[in-house]
Design an enzyme around this catalytic site. Structure first.
Site, PDB file in Angstrom:
ATOM      1  CG  ASP A   1      36.937  55.585  48.481  1.00  0.00           C
ATOM      2  OD1 ASP A   1      37.327  56.046  47.388  1.00  0.00           O
ATOM      3  OD2 ASP A   1      37.088  54.390  48.821  1.00  0.00           O
TER       4      ASP A   1
ATOM      5  CG  ASP B   1      33.197  51.064  39.505  1.00  0.00           C
ATOM      6  OD1 ASP B   1      33.744  50.487  38.553  1.00  0.00           O
ATOM      7  OD2 ASP B   1      33.729  51.991  40.141  1.00  0.00           O
TER       8      ASP B   1
ATOM      9  CD  GLU C   1      35.775  46.695  38.717  1.00  0.00           C
ATOM     10  OE1 GLU C   1      36.696  46.909  37.940  1.00  0.00           O
ATOM     11  OE2 GLU C   1      35.286  47.586  39.441  1.00  0.00           O
TER      12      GLU C   1
ATOM     13  CG  HIS D   1      35.018  49.676  30.819  1.00  0.00           C
ATOM     14  ND1 HIS D   1      34.513  48.544  31.405  1.00  0.00           N
ATOM     15  CD2 HIS D   1      35.241  50.541  31.826  1.00  0.00           C
ATOM     16  CE1 HIS D   1      34.424  48.724  32.719  1.00  0.00           C
ATOM     17  NE2 HIS D   1      34.859  49.936  32.994  1.00  0.00           N
TER      18      HIS D   1
HETATM   19  C1  NOJ Z   1      36.469  50.252  37.747  1.00  0.00           C
HETATM   20  C2  NOJ Z   1      36.043  50.687  36.378  1.00  0.00           C
HETATM   21  O1  NOJ Z   1      35.947  49.554  35.541  1.00  0.00           O
HETATM   22  C3  NOJ Z   1      37.082  51.674  35.884  1.00  0.00           C
HETATM   23  O2  NOJ Z   1      36.871  52.003  34.550  1.00  0.00           O
HETATM   24  C4  NOJ Z   1      37.061  52.895  36.788  1.00  0.00           C
HETATM   25  O3  NOJ Z   1      38.106  53.765  36.417  1.00  0.00           O
HETATM   26  C5  NOJ Z   1      37.246  52.513  38.250  1.00  0.00           C
HETATM   27  N1  NOJ Z   1      36.439  51.378  38.639  1.00  0.00           N
HETATM   28  C6  NOJ Z   1      36.898  53.675  39.159  1.00  0.00           C
HETATM   29  O4  NOJ Z   1      35.511  53.863  39.180  1.00  0.00           O
END
Ligand code: NOJ
Length: 548
Positions: A170, A200, A242, A311
């Site tokens: 991180d 993300d 997200e 995804h």
């Molecule tokens: C969320 C993403 O949608 C996922 O595919 C990824 O593995 C994690 N964040 C880490 O970046």
């Protein structure tokens, strides 16, 4: 009417490396994607969200970035990228890209430098602990694949924090240099023509991690800072985040306590996603009605992004254990279909048993609910999954274009492909592919084209209000409406197999020549709306009035 483009957008999410391979090396690339833009334009999408495009060791499908200022050489060059953005824009399609700045790859030169010496200028760009943190076995995002959130680095002789896999250290958001660098990354890609970012892991980006404290404070102000920065650089750029957090925390991601929308423009609606799955599994819309009622009111300019599949796994963590089990029983009964104890690693078509009526119903419902719809590549064809692949790779198989070997995805030998194409059976490329469906006006692809065109004629859905219409109705039937200065639409979706009838005449006596603009079949004219029939798993989108 609002002129915010993202409120009326249809977003299509694609991974370049599994979309179209132009040079026959087995990996999809940017030139391949450019070659398919006409397909996307015809489908009717208006915004293309690309999964990470950056150089990467590729241990988490590109979400482990090794250089934020380039594209992965497997995919092409920066020149190809700007050509893609230009060609897309020519067809009325904007491009947004994943912004993955919670972490970097452990191969990123910043991390390599940071671990090599306490004097490295990058040492403080990551999150370290001298002592072994007591909470090191808490907060894993990928249980089963990830044992801890702190790992000891023998070179640095320190523990480093990683919310995700241990090869994704991180970044330290408390460090002003990191914050400046994130802004620089955004500015760089905006300068290349993107219209924004799918951010993300936002709740983790802003985490001011304290070793031993699993509830470290969050710096929401960074989101305001970032928003201000990108908006200065490009007025209409957007952040789509997200943030799968508790409902009461959501509004803080949109804006500060003053009620202004000064942070994230759009959030994925994870709560609605789980409830949609539950409602579809039960054949009863109550869970959706609850979601519509419980969703916090958004500040002006704040918007939801709706989705059925993305995804990742279908994330059911916001449901109760009992509700989750109901969804598992219907849509992912085998252990091999489930992931991380909370989700399902399948595409929608196989989850719904390949039942065309239910697939249409599910997508008609998603696209008519409030917010901006997001569609994952291949869903428009009803593509399947490959459960022999590890984890989330089951739903990341190459796009199925035609009957040629490898489904037209690539001319490379099958063994050389980035991932195997689904072949044989109900979902193999021989039966499910874009070319076959393009020639068939009754195909799912043709239906999607029609549905998206219809949606474009109903700006109420993205820009207006959305409400459940509370009338006596059969138990499987959801009635909702969308209103804006442009007019009113009413939607009937029957989640149950039994036919139903509903009377809306007292609610809309003034309806101005109501007519079906989209339906699963021909119905009698809506007339006075007093006997609206809907078939089992059927749907009707009815325009009540249109204002000039
Ligand atoms: C969320 C993403 O949608 C996922 O595919 C990824 O593995 C994690 N964040 C880490 O970046």
């Amino acid at each position: 009417m609002s002129d915010r483009w993202y409120e009326k957008a249809v977003i299509y999410c694609a991974d370049i490396d599994t979309f179209a391979d132009s040079n026959g090396d087995g990996v999809g690339d940017i030139r391949g994607m450019i070659g398919r833009l006409d397909y996307l334009a015809r489908l009717g999408i208006t915004c293309l969200w690309l999964n990470p495009v950056h150089p990467t060791p590729n241990r988490d499908d590109g979400y482990d970035v090794a250089d934020f200022y380039n594209v992965d050489p497997r995919l092409g060059s920066l020149g190809d990228f700007t050509e893609l953005v230009h060609q897309a824009r020519d067809r009325g399609i904007r491009v947004i890209i994943d912004l993955v700045v919670n972490h970097t790859s452990d191969q990123h030169p910043w991390f390599q430098s940071a671990r090599s010496s306490p004097d490295s200028p990058y040492r403080d760009w990551y999150v370290w602990s001298q002592a072994q943190p007591e909470d090191r076995h808490q907060g894993m995002v990928f249980p089963g694949e990830q044992a801890e959130t702190w790992t000891y680095d023998r070179t640095a002789k320190l523990w480093y924090y990683h919310r995700f896999y241990k090869f994704q250290p991180d970044l330290n958001i408390k460090n002003p240099e990191v914050r400046e660098e994130i802004k620089k990354i955004c500015a760089f890609w905006l300068q290349l023509g993107v219209s924004g970012f799918r951010m993300d892991a936002v709740p983790f980006i802003i985490e001011e991690t304290e070793p031993g404290n699993p509830n470290s404070p969050k710096d929401m102000e960074f989101l305001s800072e970032l928003r201000q920065h990108i908006q200065w650089r490009q007025g209409d750029a957007v952040l789509l985040a997200e943030a799968n957090v508790e409902p009461e925390q959501l509004k803080d991601f949109f804006g500060d306590a003053g009620g202004s929308a000064n942070r994230i423009h759009m959030l994925f609606d994870f709560m609605l996603n789980g409830r949609l799955m539950l409602a579809l599994a039960r054949g009863n819309p109550e869970a959706i009605i609850d979601a519509l009622r419980d969703t916090p009111k958004l500040p002006d300019g704040g918007q939801w992004a709706t989705f059925l599949r993305n995804h990742d796994e279908v994330d059911l963590s916001r449901l109760t254990a009992e509700q989750r089990n109901e969804v598992f029983a219907q849509f992912g009964p085998d252990e091999n279909m489930q992931l991380y104890g909370r989700g399902i690693r399948r595409r929608l078509a196989p989850m719904l048993g390949g039942d065309r009526r239910r697939i249409e119903l599910a997508y008609a419902l998603q696209f008519s609910l409030r917010g901006t719809p997001v569609l994952r590549y291949g869903e428009e064809l009803g593509m399947g999954d490959d459960l022999t692949q590890d984890g989330r790779d089951a739903i990341r198989t190459p796009m199925q274009w035609n009957m040629a070997p490898n489904g037209g995805f690539s001319t490379a030998p099958a063994g050389q492909l980035v991932r195997p194409v689904i072949t044989g059976g109900e979902y193999g490329y021989e039966k499910v592919n874009a070319t076959l469906q393009r020639h068939d006006t009754r195909s799912l692809l043709s239906w999607f084209e029609r549905m998206i065109r219809t949606l474009r004629e109903a700006p109420e859905v993205g820009s207006g209000s959305c409400a459940h219409v509370d009338v006596p109705a059969p138990s499987g039937l959801l009635v909702h409406r969308a209103d804006d200065v442009t007019g009113t639409m009413v939607f009937l979706h029957n989640l149950a197999p039994e036919d139903g009838v509903v009377d809306l005449s007292s609610l809309f006596p003034e309806a101005d020549f109501p007519n079906d603009v989209l339906a699963d079949q021909e119905y009698a004219e809506p007339g006075k709306l007093d006997k609206l029939a809907v078939a089992g798993y059927g749907y009707r989108w009815i325009r009540l009035c249109r204002k000039p």
